[in-house]
Design an enzyme around this catalytic site. Structure first.
Site, PDB file in Angstrom:
ATOM      1  N   HIS A  72      20.921  21.358  38.436  1.00 46.78           N
ATOM      2  CA  HIS A  72      20.074  22.244  39.071  1.00 46.78           C
ATOM      3  C   HIS A  72      19.006  22.456  37.810  1.00 46.78           C
ATOM      4  CE1 HIS A  72      22.277  24.850  42.358  1.00 46.78           C
ATOM      5  NE2 HIS A  72      22.433  23.501  42.392  1.00 46.78           N
ATOM      6  N   TYR A 202      19.182  34.916  42.675  1.00 50.55           N
ATOM      7  CA  TYR A 202      19.543  36.289  42.296  1.00 50.55           C
ATOM      8  C   TYR A 202      18.465  37.243  42.923  1.00 50.55           C
ATOM      9  CZ  TYR A 202      22.206  33.983  38.348  1.00 50.55           C
ATOM     10  OH  TYR A 202      23.086  33.214  37.562  1.00 50.55           O
ATOM     11  N   PRO A 294      28.877  39.000  34.396  1.00 48.65           N
ATOM     12  CA  PRO A 294      28.525  37.507  34.673  1.00 48.65           C
ATOM     13  C   PRO A 294      26.966  37.051  35.262  1.00 48.65           C
ATOM     14  CG  PRO A 294      29.711  38.863  36.531  1.00 48.65           C
ATOM     15  CD  PRO A 294      29.604  39.622  35.218  1.00 48.65           C
ATOM     16  N   LYS A 298      27.048  33.397  31.334  1.00 53.37           N
ATOM     17  CA  LYS A 298      27.235  32.910  29.996  1.00 53.37           C
ATOM     18  C   LYS A 298      28.709  33.023  29.489  1.00 53.37           C
ATOM     19  CE  LYS A 298      23.412  32.516  28.571  1.00 53.37           C
ATOM     20  NZ  LYS A 298      23.071  31.083  29.436  1.00 53.37           N
ATOM     21  N   TYR A 386      18.931  31.327  29.876  1.00 56.96           N
ATOM     22  CA  TYR A 386      19.636  30.998  30.819  1.00 56.96           C
ATOM     23  C   TYR A 386      20.414  29.561  30.682  1.00 56.96           C
ATOM     24  CZ  TYR A 386      21.759  30.902  35.795  1.00 56.96           C
ATOM     25  OH  TYR A 386      22.618  30.919  36.837  1.00 56.96           O
TER      26      TYR A 386
HETATM   27  P1  RFL Z   1      40.427  32.931  30.072  1.00 59.93           P
HETATM   28  O1  RFL Z   1      39.856  31.826  31.280  1.00 59.93           O
HETATM   29  O2  RFL Z   1      40.772  34.190  30.411  1.00 59.93           O
HETATM   30  O3  RFL Z   1      41.668  32.225  29.640  1.00 59.93           O
HETATM   31  C1  RFL Z   1      42.669  32.965  28.859  1.00 59.93           C
HETATM   32  C2  RFL Z   1      44.089  32.216  29.012  1.00 59.93           C
HETATM   33  O4  RFL Z   1      44.945  32.987  28.199  1.00 59.93           O
HETATM   34  C3  RFL Z   1      46.289  33.223  28.990  1.00 59.93           C
HETATM   35  N1  RFL Z   1      46.727  34.276  28.214  1.00 59.93           N
HETATM   36  C4  RFL Z   1      48.060  33.949  27.543  1.00 59.93           C
HETATM   37  N2  RFL Z   1      48.520  32.888  27.326  1.00 59.93           N
HETATM   38  C5  RFL Z   1      49.690  33.227  26.568  1.00 59.93           C
HETATM   39  N3  RFL Z   1      50.127  34.183  25.930  1.00 59.93           N
HETATM   40  C6  RFL Z   1      49.631  35.342  26.425  1.00 59.93           C
HETATM   41  N4  RFL Z   1      50.099  36.677  25.879  1.00 59.93           N
HETATM   42  C7  RFL Z   1      48.424  35.420  27.216  1.00 59.93           C
HETATM   43  N5  RFL Z   1      47.463  36.344  27.561  1.00 59.93           N
HETATM   44  C8  RFL Z   1      46.698  35.597  28.287  1.00 59.93           C
HETATM   45  C9  RFL Z   1      45.742  33.530  30.446  1.00 59.93           C
HETATM   46  O5  RFL Z   1      46.783  33.564  31.451  1.00 59.93           O
HETATM   47  C10 RFL Z   1      44.431  32.583  30.607  1.00 59.93           C
HETATM   48  O6  RFL Z   1      44.904  31.185  31.022  1.00 59.93           O
HETATM   49  O7  RFL Z   1      39.582  32.966  28.751  1.00 59.93           O
HETATM   50  P2  RFL Z   1      38.602  31.903  27.999  1.00 59.93           P
HETATM   51  O8  RFL Z   1      39.525  30.555  28.004  1.00 59.93           O
HETATM   52  O9  RFL Z   1      38.226  32.413  26.787  1.00 59.93           O
HETATM   53  O10 RFL Z   1      37.348  31.489  29.203  1.00 59.93           O
HETATM   54  C11 RFL Z   1      36.456  32.418  29.350  1.00 59.93           C
HETATM   55  C12 RFL Z   1      35.933  32.187  30.676  1.00 59.93           C
HETATM   56  O11 RFL Z   1      37.216  32.196  31.691  1.00 59.93           O
HETATM   57  C13 RFL Z   1      35.181  33.336  31.335  1.00 59.93           C
HETATM   58  O12 RFL Z   1      34.328  33.752  30.250  1.00 59.93           O
HETATM   59  C14 RFL Z   1      34.155  33.281  32.496  1.00 59.93           C
HETATM   60  O13 RFL Z   1      35.019  32.887  33.464  1.00 59.93           O
HETATM   61  C15 RFL Z   1      33.313  34.207  32.804  1.00 59.93           C
HETATM   62  N6  RFL Z   1      32.289  33.747  33.942  1.00 59.93           N
HETATM   63  C16 RFL Z   1      31.422  33.152  33.724  1.00 59.93           C
HETATM   64  N7  RFL Z   1      31.072  32.442  32.641  1.00 59.93           N
HETATM   65  C17 RFL Z   1      30.100  31.433  32.593  1.00 59.93           C
HETATM   66  O14 RFL Z   1      29.846  30.716  31.976  1.00 59.93           O
HETATM   67  N8  RFL Z   1      29.288  31.170  34.002  1.00 59.93           N
HETATM   68  C18 RFL Z   1      29.572  31.757  34.997  1.00 59.93           C
HETATM   69  O15 RFL Z   1      28.962  31.448  36.135  1.00 59.93           O
HETATM   70  C19 RFL Z   1      30.539  32.822  34.985  1.00 59.93           C
HETATM   71  N9  RFL Z   1      30.620  33.355  36.190  1.00 59.93           N
HETATM   72  C20 RFL Z   1      32.735  34.624  34.961  1.00 59.93           C
HETATM   73  C21 RFL Z   1      31.691  34.219  36.217  1.00 59.93           C
HETATM   74  C22 RFL Z   1      33.895  35.506  35.133  1.00 59.93           C
HETATM   75  C23 RFL Z   1      33.957  35.900  36.391  1.00 59.93           C
HETATM   76  N10 RFL Z   1      35.101  36.874  36.422  1.00 59.93           N
HETATM   77  C24 RFL Z   1      36.115  36.781  37.307  1.00 59.93           C
HETATM   78  C25 RFL Z   1      35.485  37.792  35.114  1.00 59.93           C
HETATM   79  C26 RFL Z   1      32.135  34.952  37.357  1.00 59.93           C
HETATM   80  C27 RFL Z   1      33.336  35.885  37.551  1.00 59.93           C
HETATM   81  C28 RFL Z   1      33.387  36.509  38.841  1.00 59.93           C
HETATM   82  C1  PHB Z   2      29.274  31.660  40.082  1.00 62.97           C
HETATM   83  O1  PHB Z   2      28.794  30.609  40.886  1.00 62.97           O
HETATM   84  O2  PHB Z   2      30.409  32.044  40.266  1.00 62.97           O
HETATM   85  C2  PHB Z   2      28.316  32.216  39.466  1.00 62.97           C
HETATM   86  C3  PHB Z   2      26.836  31.795  39.107  1.00 62.97           C
HETATM   87  C4  PHB Z   2      25.939  32.372  38.406  1.00 62.97           C
HETATM   88  C5  PHB Z   2      26.313  33.722  37.776  1.00 62.97           C
HETATM   89  C6  PHB Z   2      27.706  34.046  38.060  1.00 62.97           C
HETATM   90  C7  PHB Z   2      28.433  33.475  38.715  1.00 62.97           C
HETATM   91  O3  PHB Z   2      25.435  34.414  37.041  1.00 62.97           O
END
Ligand code: RFL
Ligand code: PHB
Length: 404
Positions: A72, A202, A294, A298, A386
């Site tokens: 994108h 957005y 989110p 990032k 971004y």
């Molecule tokens: P995770 O992915 O939470 O993984 C942590 C893992 O640790 C496990 N765990 C354990 N394992 C063993 N023993 C324990 N005691 C444990 N406790 C926990 C868990 O089961 C899990 O598998 O962390 P990590 O690897 O640091 O990754 C971070 C990302 O997942 C997170 O920052 C992103 O998902 C945030 N996020 C977004 N980030 C982006 O860069 N771009 C995006 O577009 C974006 N959109 C989002 C998002 C997060 C969202 N939510 C649901 C919070 C959109 C949403 C809606």
């Molecule tokens: C997504 O596609 O899940 C998404 C995209 C952009 C954001 C957050 C989440 O800023």
């Protein structure tokens, strides 16, 4: 059991770290509390910064991403029924982002790790980290059948997300926590319908924020700002589509395509940083150390930045005996983390409408959008933030990043 690097958590941070270390010939063991299907299906991020894309390719995990991911070159800002496109390459000297879901990144990394016979134990919960201040930290764990064990390590990296245990091994006396919560969350849906626009939208609206994103040419991902504590079950599919339509409305003939909703959930919003990100031989990475709302996309990208920084530092230590990069780990990561915190906070406050918003708040939000859409330097600042702050990947061999 013993290993060089004990990794807690098989999210993107832990899995990528295991791959970077494997490529450099450093052994590690990953412990993950959930089962494989759960980890592979957890709906989360969608946007990979240029630097994240480069790291995944360099680590040998980019093949399917390059085939199926959607490059994108911009996003659209929508407010007051107007549309404004932010052109990333033109504003950043050629940078862009990739739409490739976190679920797919995780699946690709798990397949690589298990394909090599790399140690990755699902349904194995870390209970505590001990001895972080010694040369031999240990992870005590329990498997689902109740068996307990201990993993002896030279280093432990806590990649266990916000609710993990690793952060609790850092004494409160040396920790500093900066935190902010927001009085709203995101109601997110996945829908089997082609995205209604070819780039992310957005939208700031008096009724609240809305985001149009996607997972593929046939699957849309959409979000609505909802009050804190909202239950997703309180919203019918029709109510969600109606509200998205209102908040995404424009003055031209743009229309929102509707389709069957296949998943629906609410995500709370939080900004959080734990400093320092290291205590002795325990290193925190990804959501275990920091959370961003989110809106700036990032979180996943920060997690990648942290583990690349750790892997480089450890390889440097092995190759030269010099611990300077490991000693600088926390400061190196935190500089990037705080840039992402700043950007995510600014995007969130510019685009969301708190229930108690005053006329002053509304006018300031509009002024911020007016500024970005009328000043090239303000727009370039958004585009640079971004698309991400470069990870400074080595380009020429001999290099210190495996597989580069
Ligand atoms: P995770 O992915 O939470 O993984 C942590 C893992 O640790 C496990 N765990 C354990 N394992 C063993 N023993 C324990 N005691 C444990 N406790 C926990 C868990 O089961 C899990 O598998 O962390 P990590 O690897 O640091 O990754 C971070 C990302 O997942 C997170 O920052 C992103 O998902 C945030 N996020 C977004 N980030 C982006 O860069 N771009 C995006 O577009 C974006 N959109 C989002 C998002 C997060 C969202 N939510 C649901 C919070 C959109 C949403 C809606
Ligand atoms: C997504 O596609 O899940 C998404 C995209 C952009 C954001 C957050 C989440 O800023």
């Amino acid at each position: 059991m013993r290993t060089t690097v004990g990794i807690i958590g098989a999210g993107p941070a832990g899995l990528l770290l295991a791959r970077l270390l494997h490529n450099a010939g450093i052994d590690s063991v990953v412990l993950e509390s959930r089962d494989r299907a759960y980890v592979e299906q957890r709906q989360r991020a969608g946007i990979l910064e240029q630097g994240t894309v480069d790291v995944l390719r360099a680590a040998g995990a980019g093949e399917r991403m390059d085939r199926e991911g959607l490059p994108h070159d911009g996003i659209e800002l929508r407010f007051d029924r107007r549309r404004h496109r932010v052109d990333f390459p033109a504003l950043t000297g050629g940078r862009s982002v990739m739409v490739y879901a976190q679920t797919e990144v995780v699946k690709d990394l798990i397949a690589l790790q298990l394909g090599d016979g790399g140690p990755l134990f699902f349904e194995t919960e870390a209970l505590e980290v001990t001895g972080a201040e010694s040369d031999h930290p240990r992870i005590r764990f329990r498997q689902t059948d109740g068996t307990e064990g201990v993993l002896d390590c030279h280093y432990v990296v806590g990649c266990d997300g916000f609710w993990g245990v690793s952060r609790t091994a850092v004494p409160a006396t040396v920790s500093r926590v900066s935190e902010r919560t927001y009085p709203f969350g995101w109601l997110g849906i996945l829908a089997d319908v082609p995205p209604s626009h070819d780039e992310l939208v957005y939208a700031r609206h008096d009724r609240g924020f809305a985001l149009l994103s996607m997972r593929s040419p046939v699957v849309s991902r959409l979000y609505l700002q909802v009050p804190e504590g909202t239950d997703a079950a309180d919203w019918s599919d029709k109510e969600i589509w109606d509200e998205l339509e209102r908040r995404l409305e424009t003055d031209d003939d743009w229309t929102l395509r509707r389709g069957p909703v296949t998943a629906k959930s609410v995500t709370p919003m939080r900004s959080y940083v734990h400093e320092p990100m290291r205590h002795g031989r325990l290193f925190l990475a990804g959501d275990a150390a920091h959370i961003v709302p989110p809106t700036g996309a990032k979180g996943l990208n920060l997690a990648v930045g942290d583990v690349v920084t750790f892997a480089r530092a450890l390889i440097h230590r092995r190759d030269t005996g010099d611990t300077a990069l490991l000693d600088a780990y926390s400061a190196t990561c935190l500089r990037r983390v705080w840039q992402a915190e700043r950007f995510s906070y600014a995007m969130t406050t510019m685009l969301h409408r708190p229930e108690d918003a005053t006329p002053f708040d509304d006018r300031v939000q509009r002024a911020a959008l007016d500024r970005i859409t009328s000043s090239r330097s303000a727009e370039a600042d958004l585009a640079e933030s971004y698309t991400g702050f470069p990870l400074d990947l080595p380009t020429d061999p001999p290099h210190d990043l495996p597989g580069a």
